[in-house]
Design a protein around this motif. Structure first.
Motif, PDB file in Angstrom:
ATOM      1  N   ASN A   1      33.722  31.919  19.128  1.00  0.00           N
ATOM      2  CA  ASN A   1      34.586  33.022  18.613  1.00  0.00           C
ATOM      3  C   ASN A   1      34.345  33.938  17.602  1.00  0.00           C
ATOM      4  O   ASN A   1      34.440  35.137  17.462  1.00  0.00           O
ATOM      5  CB  ASN A   1      35.945  32.256  17.987  1.00  0.00           C
ATOM      6  CG  ASN A   1      36.644  31.721  19.103  1.00  0.00           C
ATOM      7  OD1 ASN A   1      37.447  32.568  19.738  1.00  0.00           O
ATOM      8  ND2 ASN A   1      36.810  30.479  19.496  1.00  0.00           N
TER       9      ASN A   1
ATOM     10  N   MET B   1      31.681  36.589  18.926  1.00  0.00           N
ATOM     11  CA  MET B   1      32.737  37.539  19.430  1.00  0.00           C
ATOM     12  C   MET B   1      33.671  38.345  18.521  1.00  0.00           C
ATOM     13  O   MET B   1      34.320  39.496  18.704  1.00  0.00           O
ATOM     14  CB  MET B   1      33.331  37.145  20.525  1.00  0.00           C
ATOM     15  CG  MET B   1      33.935  38.121  21.650  1.00  0.00           C
ATOM     16  SD  MET B   1      32.408  38.684  22.663  1.00  0.00           S
ATOM     17  CE  MET B   1      32.913  40.193  22.622  1.00  0.00           C
ATOM     18  N   GLY B   2      33.508  37.841  17.208  1.00  0.00           N
ATOM     19  CA  GLY B   2      34.388  38.716  16.004  1.00  0.00           C
ATOM     20  C   GLY B   2      35.833  38.205  16.054  1.00  0.00           C
ATOM     21  O   GLY B   2      36.490  39.381  15.660  1.00  0.00           O
ATOM     22  N   ARG B   3      36.227  37.336  16.450  1.00  0.00           N
ATOM     23  CA  ARG B   3      37.511  36.979  16.184  1.00  0.00           C
ATOM     24  C   ARG B   3      37.952  37.282  14.869  1.00  0.00           C
ATOM     25  O   ARG B   3      37.249  36.803  13.751  1.00  0.00           O
ATOM     26  CB  ARG B   3      37.765  35.628  16.847  1.00  0.00           C
ATOM     27  CG  ARG B   3      39.412  35.447  16.702  1.00  0.00           C
ATOM     28  CD  ARG B   3      39.921  33.987  17.643  1.00  0.00           C
ATOM     29  NE  ARG B   3      41.237  33.884  17.341  1.00  0.00           N
ATOM     30  CZ  ARG B   3      42.028  33.793  18.059  1.00  0.00           C
ATOM     31  NH1 ARG B   3      41.722  33.423  19.271  1.00  0.00           N
ATOM     32  NH2 ARG B   3      43.349  33.434  17.698  1.00  0.00           N
ATOM     33  N   PHE B   4      39.281  37.948  14.392  1.00  0.00           N
ATOM     34  CA  PHE B   4      39.783  38.161  13.352  1.00  0.00           C
ATOM     35  C   PHE B   4      40.451  36.903  12.446  1.00  0.00           C
ATOM     36  O   PHE B   4      40.591  37.294  11.173  1.00  0.00           O
ATOM     37  CB  PHE B   4      40.779  39.199  13.307  1.00  0.00           C
ATOM     38  CG  PHE B   4      41.731  39.013  14.758  1.00  0.00           C
ATOM     39  CD1 PHE B   4      41.540  39.838  15.672  1.00  0.00           C
ATOM     40  CD2 PHE B   4      42.789  38.286  14.345  1.00  0.00           C
ATOM     41  CE1 PHE B   4      42.373  39.719  16.625  1.00  0.00           C
ATOM     42  CE2 PHE B   4      43.736  38.200  15.437  1.00  0.00           C
ATOM     43  CZ  PHE B   4      43.412  39.017  16.455  1.00  0.00           C
ATOM     44  N   ASP B   5      40.562  35.712  13.158  1.00  0.00           N
ATOM     45  CA  ASP B   5      41.204  34.555  12.407  1.00  0.00           C
ATOM     46  C   ASP B   5      39.956  33.928  11.495  1.00  0.00           C
ATOM     47  O   ASP B   5      40.201  32.889  10.839  1.00  0.00           O
ATOM     48  CB  ASP B   5      41.436  33.650  13.424  1.00  0.00           C
ATOM     49  CG  ASP B   5      42.755  34.230  13.979  1.00  0.00           C
ATOM     50  OD1 ASP B   5      43.787  34.212  13.866  1.00  0.00           O
ATOM     51  OD2 ASP B   5      42.435  34.956  15.104  1.00  0.00           O
TER      52      ASP B   5
ATOM     53  N   PRO C   1      35.921  43.066  18.075  1.00  0.00           N
ATOM     54  CA  PRO C   1      35.505  42.485  19.104  1.00  0.00           C
ATOM     55  C   PRO C   1      35.228  43.418  20.153  1.00  0.00           C
ATOM     56  O   PRO C   1      34.452  43.180  20.927  1.00  0.00           O
ATOM     57  CB  PRO C   1      36.696  41.638  19.369  1.00  0.00           C
ATOM     58  CG  PRO C   1      37.557  41.205  18.154  1.00  0.00           C
ATOM     59  CD  PRO C   1      37.233  42.384  17.313  1.00  0.00           C
ATOM     60  N   ASP C   2      35.945  44.459  20.316  1.00  0.00           N
ATOM     61  CA  ASP C   2      36.129  45.583  21.331  1.00  0.00           C
ATOM     62  C   ASP C   2      34.782  46.179  21.116  1.00  0.00           C
ATOM     63  O   ASP C   2      33.997  46.652  22.327  1.00  0.00           O
ATOM     64  CB  ASP C   2      37.325  46.682  21.531  1.00  0.00           C
ATOM     65  CG  ASP C   2      37.484  46.986  20.063  1.00  0.00           C
ATOM     66  OD1 ASP C   2      37.861  46.298  19.040  1.00  0.00           O
ATOM     67  OD2 ASP C   2      37.634  48.358  20.063  1.00  0.00           O
TER      68      ASP C   2
ATOM     69  N   ALA D   1      31.903  44.010  22.559  1.00  0.00           N
ATOM     70  CA  ALA D   1      32.042  44.299  23.915  1.00  0.00           C
ATOM     71  C   ALA D   1      31.243  45.419  24.537  1.00  0.00           C
ATOM     72  O   ALA D   1      30.568  45.411  25.371  1.00  0.00           O
ATOM     73  CB  ALA D   1      33.376  44.170  24.592  1.00  0.00           C
TER      74      ALA D   1
ATOM     75  N   PHE E   1      29.973  39.632  25.783  1.00  0.00           N
ATOM     76  CA  PHE E   1      31.222  38.962  26.571  1.00  0.00           C
ATOM     77  C   PHE E   1      31.554  37.621  26.152  1.00  0.00           C
ATOM     78  O   PHE E   1      30.439  36.817  26.110  1.00  0.00           O
ATOM     79  CB  PHE E   1      30.896  39.103  27.973  1.00  0.00           C
ATOM     80  CG  PHE E   1      32.151  38.493  29.183  1.00  0.00           C
ATOM     81  CD1 PHE E   1      32.602  39.537  29.671  1.00  0.00           C
ATOM     82  CD2 PHE E   1      32.023  37.205  29.327  1.00  0.00           C
ATOM     83  CE1 PHE E   1      33.607  39.257  30.490  1.00  0.00           C
ATOM     84  CE2 PHE E   1      32.997  37.005  30.215  1.00  0.00           C
ATOM     85  CZ  PHE E   1      33.845  37.967  30.913  1.00  0.00           C
ATOM     86  N   LEU E   2      32.530  37.057  26.065  1.00  0.00           N
ATOM     87  CA  LEU E   2      32.935  35.665  25.674  1.00  0.00           C
ATOM     88  C   LEU E   2      33.909  35.362  26.985  1.00  0.00           C
ATOM     89  O   LEU E   2      35.063  35.914  27.209  1.00  0.00           O
ATOM     90  CB  LEU E   2      33.790  35.678  24.465  1.00  0.00           C
ATOM     91  CG  LEU E   2      34.522  34.285  23.984  1.00  0.00           C
ATOM     92  CD1 LEU E   2      33.147  33.059  24.051  1.00  0.00           C
ATOM     93  CD2 LEU E   2      35.256  34.458  22.974  1.00  0.00           C
TER      94      LEU E   2
END
Lengths: 255, 450
Positions: free
Chosen positions: A48, A51-55, A75-76, A79, A84-85
């Motif tokens: 996560n 992929m840059g998840r903000f949490d 995340p975008d 991408a 890709f996750l």
């Protein structure tokens, strides 16, 4: 192409919640890396965070893609750079059709790169080809994204997206031990058919089972947020036989 | 000793009521009696500005309405070109246009379809068409409810739709209530009477649109009679301007083996209420009531949805969805009453809400009152934010946060939008929804990628 340097990450807004405690690894073009580890070792968090998840909050270290830091990217944006996750349990999205969603995803990638958007006609052709290649029921992709899909159908749908988006680095989060054999095969077929000198994979998994179908170039053992051992495919077999106890006691982790 | 508070805002309407009575002195006696009784009810009640102790108005502050002034009887002109863009329009529909409460022969587009009698309510009253005398104000206007009483006190013109027994209409009947452009605040009391004969089948669309930017007050009342074995597919589109007040009442009486389905699209007005009640008055009467409401700014949208199972073997379903942003407020009040004799009843209620901002508020209260013992019933209501896992999923595929949220909001609405079957209507509600989403998002503050 991907380099992780001394990566520390914790859950956003929660003190003393550091999950990744200093990860270093390097994935070259065309390589398949497997990340294995016991429950709670931080495998899914790593996928996560990549992929840059903000949490999550990255408190130390860096992640670079082709030499450029991506740590500040959303995340975008990651991408758009070719990452890709694949999710173990992709979200069910009522009212959103896979076709429409993938067209939007592809269009925004093209837009970010200053390229022309694919015409509806060409996209439809590509989509139909990939639907057939992945072996997903064509009626299924006319329905809402993942809604009411079986586990296997969701996996095929993830592989369909992988095929359409053609990332240069695909991270597969297959952390959960509950993955059935059918799902394993679908993921493995997806990876094997897409494997190429220009594309890298990071496969995150608990058991060695998945690696019966995908032969990795490099295996990492992740324990308590750190990579404790790196080796070749034989490392996965050792873990399958002996479990993670040896590493757990070495780090003093209580998992 | 406490002094009784005088009813609110009666004076505001009394002068106009008196001149209305004088102007309409040639109306039939029965109608004059209906108006007079309704006025006396309204003057007793006043506007329901008191919230304490009343379930019906507990979450709705009507003071802004009570504080405003409205002129009655001011009419203006509307062009056909305007009609075609402000609301759904299809030349193939049998369209009845009511401008500022009065039937417009110029704008209406009627094709003389066999078995359909559609046009002016005033004319139907004057001619004594069908059962107008016994039907008008028999479902709404005699009860102790301020808005139907006030509206009935001014009952005059509007639309009348009768479908002859056994007639299966191929094209929808569209009734448009439009307010012309004018600077002043105005009150209007649009009225629609629908008489669907035994074994008939009709698609009926009701649209409320506003060309004025000034505050308008509309208290439309719709009464529908579904004869034995008839099928009525009803749509209600409410798009009043954002300074207006809209208190719509729909009362439906269903006979045996009838199907009544109603879908509402409520996006307009400053304070709006969609109050619909269906009476399942004979075995085999089935109704499905659903709708989509969207609010932003400081808007308020109320859905007051109720069904009475009076006879055995009937089914009812209520399903609404709301999307709220800014400091807006919505109320879903769903009520199903299953009377003692209504065995083998089936009732479901559901209200799902998507809250896009911290300042938005939803009060959802589904309720079942069951007096029979052999009944299947279920109810539920939820309110949630955009799901973070879902948002991350979309972002990980290259869709930015705003676009991802827009996709999720659109997906949430999709199920209801798909209920709008006539193509021209479907296109219209889709277009309005797509235009509304960026406005809702601009006032959204619940998720940020930091």
């Amino acid at each position: 192409m991907l380099e992780i340097k001394n990566l520390h990450a914790s859950v956003l807004d929660i003190d003393d919640s550091e999950i990744l405690t200093g990860i270093d690894m390097k994935v070259n073009k065309g390589e398949v890396h497997a990340i294995m580890g016991p429950n709670g070792s931080g495998k899914s968090t790593l996928a996560n965070v990549l992929m840059g998840r903000f949490d999550y909050l990255v408190s130390e270290g860096d992640i670079t893609l082709d030499g450029e830091s991506i740590i500040e990217l959303r995340p975008d944006q990651r991408a758009h750079l070719g990452m890709f996750l694949a999710f173990q349990y992709p979200a069910e999205i009522p009212g959103v059709r896979p076709w429409q969603f993938l067209k939007t995803a592809l269009d925004s990638k093209a837009e970010s790169r200053g390229e022309d958007k694919m015409s509806v006609r060409n996209f439809s052709k590509l989509f139909d080809e990939k639907v057939e290649a992945v072996g997903i029921n064509p009626n299924l992709v006319k329905r809402s994204l993942n809604e009411g899909f079986s586990g296997g159908e969701k996996k095929r749908n993830e592989m369909l997206q992988l095929e359409v988006l053609q990332p240069s680095l695909a991270i597969l989060d297959e952390t959960d031990s509950g993955l059935d054999v059918d799902a394993l095969r679908i993921v493995a077929e997806g990876v094997n058919s897409m494997r190429s000198p220009a594309r890298s994979f990071i496969v995150v998994t608990h058991y060695q089972r998945l690696l019966n179908y995908i032969t990795p170039d490099v295996v990492h053992i992740l324990v308590a947020g750190k990579i404790v051992k790196t080796g070749g495919p034989e490392l996965a077999l050792e873990v399958e036989k002996d479990g993670y106890n040896e590493y757990l006691s070495a780090t003093g982790a209580n998992v | 000793m406490t002094l009784a508070t005088p009813p609110t805002a009666v004076d505001k309407f009394s002068t106009e009521y008196e001149s209305f009575v004088v102007e309409n002195s040639s109306s039939p006696d029965w109608l004059k009696a209906v108006r007079q009784q309704a006025w006396s009810t309204f003057s007793e009640l006043g506007l329901p500005t008191k919230r304490r102790g009343t379930e019906l108005w507990k979450y709705t502050n009507l003071q802004p309405l009570a504080d405003a002034d409205f002129a009655y009887g001011v009419t203006g002109s509307v062009s056909l070109d305007q009609m075609k863009v402000v609301g759904p329009w299809d030349d193939a529909f049998d369209t009845v246009v009511v401008v500022d409460g009065e039937f417009s022969v110029e704008l209406s587009n009627l094709h003389g379809s066999t078995g359909l009698d559609a046009g002016s309510l005033a004319e139907a009253i004057a001619a004594g068409t069908g059962s107008v005398e016994s039907q008008l104000a028999s479902l709404a206007g005699r009860e102790k409810y301020a808005f139907t009483a006030l509206s009935t006190a001014f009952v005059d013109d509007g639309a009348y739709v009768r479908i002859a027994d056994g007639t299966q209409l191929e094209q929808p009947v569209h009734v448009v209530f439009v307010t012309s452009d004018a600077a002043e605040n105005r009150a209007s009391y649009p009225r629609l009477l629908v008489d669907a004969g035994a074994g008939s089948s009709v698609v009926l669309i009701e649209t409320y649109v506003n060309l004025a930017e000034s505050a308008q007050f509309a208290a439309p009342v719709v009464e529908m009679f579904a004869g034995d074995g008839s099928s009525v597919r009803h749509y209600r589109v409410q798009m009043e301007n954002e300074s207006s007040f809209h208190f719509g009442t729909t009362r439906v009486a269903q006979m045996g083996n009838t199907d009544f389905t109603s879908t509402s699209f409520a996006v307009g007005a400053s304070i709006a209420r969609n109050d619909i009640h269906t009476l399942l008055d004979a075995p085999g009467a089935n109704c499905t009531l659903h709708g989509l409401y969207m609010t932003n700014g400081e808007q308020q949208q109320d859905q007051e949805i109720s069904t009475t199972h009076a006879k055995p073997g009937c089914s009812s379903g209520q399903f609404y969805k709301g999307i709220l942003s800014g400091k807006s407020h919505a109320v879903f009040s769903g009520k199903v009453v299953v009377e003692r004799d209504a065995q083998k009843s089936d009732a479901t209620q559901k209200d799902l809400n998507l809250l896009l901002s911290r300042g938005a508020e939803i009060d959802a209260k589904p309720s079942l009152e069951i007096y029979a013992d052999d009944v299947t019933a279920a109810h539920g209501a939820t309110a949630g934010h955009v799901d973070r896992d879902t948002l991350f999923y979309l972002q990980s595929r290259g869709v930015d946060e705003e676009a991802a949220k827009a996709i999720l909001i659109r997906g949430f609405a999709e199920e209801m939008l798909n209920e709008f079957k006539p193509p021209a209507l479907h296109e219209f509600v889709e277009k309005i929804t797509d235009e509304r989403i960026p406005i809702l998002l601009a006032e959204s503050d619940t998720i940020g990628t930091a």
